[in-house]
Design an enzyme around this catalytic site. Structure first.
Site, short mmCIF file in Angstrom:
data_model
loop_
_atom_site.label_atom_id
_atom_site.label_comp_id
_atom_site.label_asym_id
_atom_site.label_seq_id
_atom_site.Cartn_x
_atom_site.Cartn_y
_atom_site.Cartn_z
N GLY A 84 -13.71 18.00 -37.99
CA GLY A 84 -12.31 18.17 -37.08
C GLY A 84 -12.59 19.52 -36.46
O GLY A 84 -13.65 20.32 -36.46
N GLY A 133 -14.78 14.89 -40.23
CA GLY A 133 -13.85 13.90 -39.49
C GLY A 133 -14.16 12.64 -38.74
O GLY A 133 -13.63 11.39 -38.50
N ASP A 164 -13.80 14.84 -47.76
CA ASP A 164 -12.72 14.25 -47.86
C ASP A 164 -12.47 13.12 -46.55
O ASP A 164 -13.49 12.43 -46.62
CB ASP A 164 -11.29 15.38 -47.16
CG ASP A 164 -11.51 16.18 -45.89
OD1 ASP A 164 -12.68 16.06 -45.33
OD2 ASP A 164 -10.46 16.49 -45.23
#
Length: 374
Positions: A84, A133, A164
């Site tokens: 990200g 990401g 994540d």
């Protein structure tokens, strides 16, 4: 085509550009919805706009009977997507803004969910770095094609976060405690290890990607979308000649990382005393102690969670991390100042209490609904 796309890498064909921004391009051709990540100057790191637009486009293509599959590729020669846009998140958080970063993560996780639940073939062509990401918009799709330039990693513990983008669902399902090893150390995997662990479904040479896309765009959809795509990918798949060190070390990984706590893993690595164990120990010690303990628990919980519940858990975790100083300090040390000397709020694993770890798992009140917006 996008500004950074190599003309030698992709076939020169005509297709309908349905939308483009300075960072992402959407096209439709030959039954495919084609996505090009077009921010090579920052290794195609995902901005909020890129996450939002991709998620919205998946909603449209899901309902569009003319689109039979989705193909995701990237501009430039160095990265598919290196994560990200952490610099932007850091700047917002440094200014005291927690709302903006959480909107980004909410839209990112929603897009991850839509990739995972997309009902048509979803193919990612991974050439270069795929981290953070970038993992979230590729690994949840059915097909992942990796080249010898592919480099897969989830290095979030090193910036005061945790793996994540749905990694709490994916990593625990890798064989032999490989996911725990990757999550705690941020280990970087090449093409051979990606294929061996199932993170890639097919492997090809980088200079063959143009042929891969041409094969995909020539599929006969009358054979059935899934069957046609799989046959095309199988026809270009080449067994990688690269070494697969993680696969070769799989027994050692399992014996050292299949433990009930991070402290037990550290003790096992210290007792081992070998060079490889020492490298893993050094990698763990570079991570934020709170991140390491949360990662270990999140991966244990994620083994029993579907993608929806894993992402719900992650949203709450991410909110807590964004509110702590570890994230700011980790990004400062690794990305902004690059001194590689973070001063973590918790200096040691022992200074992180069980109560503090449990508090990180409290669900957030504003957790988004994961769905198609219907």
């Amino acid at each position: 085509m996008g500004r950074g796309i190599s003309r030698t890498q992709w076939p020169l064909v005509f297709c309908r550009v349905t939308e483009m921004s300075d960072e992402i391009i959407f096209e439709e051709a030959d039954g495919w919805g084609i996505v090009t990540l077009d921010a090579p100057q920052r290794l195609n790191a995902l901005s909020h706009e890129m996450c939002r637009l991709l998620g919205e486009r998946l909603v449209q293509w899901r309902a569009d009977t003319e689109v039979r599959g989705v193909l995701v590729k990237a501009a430039g020669e160095r990265a598919f997507c290196a994560g990200g846009d952490i610099r932007a998140l850091y700047g917002a958080r440094l200014a005291g803004d927690t709302v903006g970063p959480m909107r980004f993560f909410g839209d990112e996780y929603l897009t991850n969910w839509r990739v995972a639940r997309f009902p048509k073939p979803y193919v990612s062509l991974i050439d270069g770095a795929v981290m953070g990401g970038g993992v979230g918009i590729s690994v949840h799709g059915r097909y992942r094609v990796a080249t010898e330039k592919a480099l897969f990693a989830m290095p979030e513990c090193g910036i005061g976060l945790y793996p994540d983008v749905g990694a709490t669902h994916v990593l625990p399902r890798l064989s032999g405690s490989a996911g725990v090893w990757m999550g705690l150390t941020g280990a970087r995997l090449g093409q051979g290890d990606m294929l061996g662990l199932g993170l890639a479904t097919h492997t090809v040479a980088s200079d063959a990607l143009g042929n891969v896309e041409a094969r995909l765009r020539a599929v006969d959809w009358r054979d059935g979308a899934w069957e046609a795509v799989e046959a095309a990918l199988d026809s270009v798949h080449e067994v990688p000649s690269m070494a697969a060190p993680a696969i070769e070390a799989r027994h050692e990984i399992h014996s050292l990382f299949d433990k009930g706590s991070v402290e037990e893993i550290v003790a096992a690595l210290e007792a081992n005393g070998g060079d490889w164990a020492g490298e893993q120990l050094a990698a763990i010690r570079r991570g934020a102690p709170l991140s390491l303990k949360v990662t270990h628990r999140a991966l244990a919980l994620g083994e029993r969670l579907d993608i929806t519940h894993a992402l719900r858990m992650e949203y709450g975790l991410t909110r807590r991390f964004v509110e702590t100083g570890a994230f700011l300090e980790g990004v400062r040390a690794q990305i902004i100042d690059k001194d590689r000397s973070p001063r973590w709020p918790h200096p040691t694993l022992e200074s992180v209490t069980a109560a503090e770890v449990s508090a990180m798992f409290e669900p957030a009140d504003d957790t988004p609904e994961f769905g198609w917006g219907e």
